[in-house]
Design a protein around this motif. Sequence first.
Motif, PDB file in Angstrom:
ATOM      1  N   ALA A 104     122.900  -8.479  75.396  1.00 13.39           N
ATOM      2  CA  ALA A 104     121.743  -7.819  74.786  1.00 13.39           C
ATOM      3  C   ALA A 104     120.822  -7.318  75.878  1.00 13.39           C
ATOM      4  N   GLU A 105     119.864  -6.470  75.471  1.00 15.04           N
ATOM      5  CA  GLU A 105     118.926  -5.895  76.423  1.00 15.04           C
ATOM      6  C   GLU A 105     117.629  -5.556  75.712  1.00 15.04           C
ATOM      7  N   LEU A 106     116.514  -5.792  76.384  1.00 16.44           N
ATOM      8  CA  LEU A 106     115.201  -5.370  75.910  1.00 16.44           C
ATOM      9  C   LEU A 106     114.546  -4.570  77.025  1.00 16.44           C
ATOM     10  N   SER A 107     113.900  -3.446  76.673  1.00 17.61           N
ATOM     11  CA  SER A 107     113.308  -2.590  77.696  1.00 17.61           C
ATOM     12  C   SER A 107     111.940  -2.094  77.268  1.00 17.61           C
ATOM     13  N   GLY A 108     111.098  -1.798  78.270  1.00 16.50           N
ATOM     14  CA  GLY A 108     109.811  -1.167  78.019  1.00 16.50           C
ATOM     15  C   GLY A 108     108.928  -1.979  77.101  1.00 16.50           C
ATOM     16  N   ALA A 109     108.327  -1.301  76.117  1.00 20.48           N
ATOM     17  CA  ALA A 109     107.384  -1.946  75.221  1.00 20.48           C
ATOM     18  C   ALA A 109     108.027  -3.033  74.368  1.00 20.48           C
ATOM     19  N   ALA A 110     109.349  -2.936  74.164  1.00 20.45           N
ATOM     20  CA  ALA A 110     110.055  -3.956  73.370  1.00 20.45           C
ATOM     21  C   ALA A 110     110.225  -5.259  74.129  1.00 20.45           C
ATOM     22  N   CYS A 111     109.962  -5.224  75.421  1.00 20.02           N
ATOM     23  CA  CYS A 111     110.189  -6.380  76.284  1.00 20.02           C
ATOM     24  C   CYS A 111     108.946  -7.274  76.280  1.00 20.02           C
ATOM     25  N   THR A 112     108.752  -8.018  75.204  1.00 21.24           N
ATOM     26  CA  THR A 112     107.627  -8.942  75.068  1.00 21.24           C
ATOM     27  C   THR A 112     108.119 -10.378  75.190  1.00 21.24           C
ATOM     28  N   ALA A 113     107.186 -11.290  75.443  1.00 19.64           N
ATOM     29  CA  ALA A 113     107.560 -12.695  75.597  1.00 19.64           C
ATOM     30  C   ALA A 113     108.232 -13.224  74.332  1.00 19.64           C
ATOM     31  N   ALA A 114     107.699 -12.846  73.165  1.00 18.98           N
ATOM     32  CA  ALA A 114     108.268 -13.333  71.906  1.00 18.98           C
ATOM     33  C   ALA A 114     109.683 -12.802  71.697  1.00 18.98           C
TER      34      ALA A 114
END
Length: 328
Positions: A104-114
């Motif tokens: 999986a991957e999270l980037s930019g604004a989607a990359c939050t601690a939660a």
Amino acid sequence: MTAGAIVAEVGTEAALKRLVEDPSGGAAACVLFQAPWAPGAFTPADLSTLAGASRDNVRPAQVDVSSDAGEELAVALGISTFPTVRFYRAGGALGGPLAAAHAAELSGAACTAAAVTQRAAAVAAMPAMGFTAPTTAKDADVHDMVRSAYAISATGGINVMPGDAGNPQKRNELLGYSGNDITSSADLGLGCGNPLIAAKLKLGEVVVDLGSGAGMDCFIAGKQVGPTGRVIGIDMTPEMLAKARGIAKKDGVENVSFRLGEIEHLPVGDCVADCVISNCVINLSPDKPQVYREMNRVLAPGGRVSISDALRMADLPEELKTAQSYAC
């Protein structure tokens, strides 16, 4: 307060590969690609805190893309948005190129601690044979790979397709769906088109959906065939079946039912279906001719088929014959 964990510095593909494959660490490797010119809501300090709170179940690492080595690594892995966190099912040999081995991957604004915390927990909970296992069609059962991957999607873990892959409403419109038709709780973003457009269902018809998942197409079909019609969804993943049945019960849908079974061996009688539909599922079958034989068996005389799917135009290279590829 939970003590933070030491975040490893990674600067080369070889170092990242060693980190992910090390059997002595946690079940999930979370790698933060960060740049000082693109600060985000998730920082190395957050990664340290997450790893500490996971009780050694998450192994944290960071890549500073402001360094020459970090920049080269990000380019090699196709990462151009920062911050980005990539998640790997750790502790086993990677089954393909590093650029395609992440779960999986999270980037930019989607990359939050939660969001990072939720994804890390889901990756850590993956079966050991999950997305990064060195498995090919020759030495493992494709059904098990697919079932394992889609079970995670059905139970709220990481989707087979990333949940942040575009605006869901716009994506559905591009695939041919109307927002008013969709049961949102059944939409897991796993299809590749709307098979009901060509199906042209009529009131009173019987429809069989191969690989029905959470039931999105089934519920739309149920509205189209009306109370005198019937829709039967077939899926081999118990978790998907439970989700679909739960939605049907909650919404009081009485003309749609779901059965456990493989599309190569449909739990449906002969000559009962007016229309067979399928949405991006047949490509996952290891025995496609058998799927079509089963379609022919269950179709009533004059019945029809409407399929939305992906078509392979050439042989897959060996490095892409991994669990991740076969479960996508």
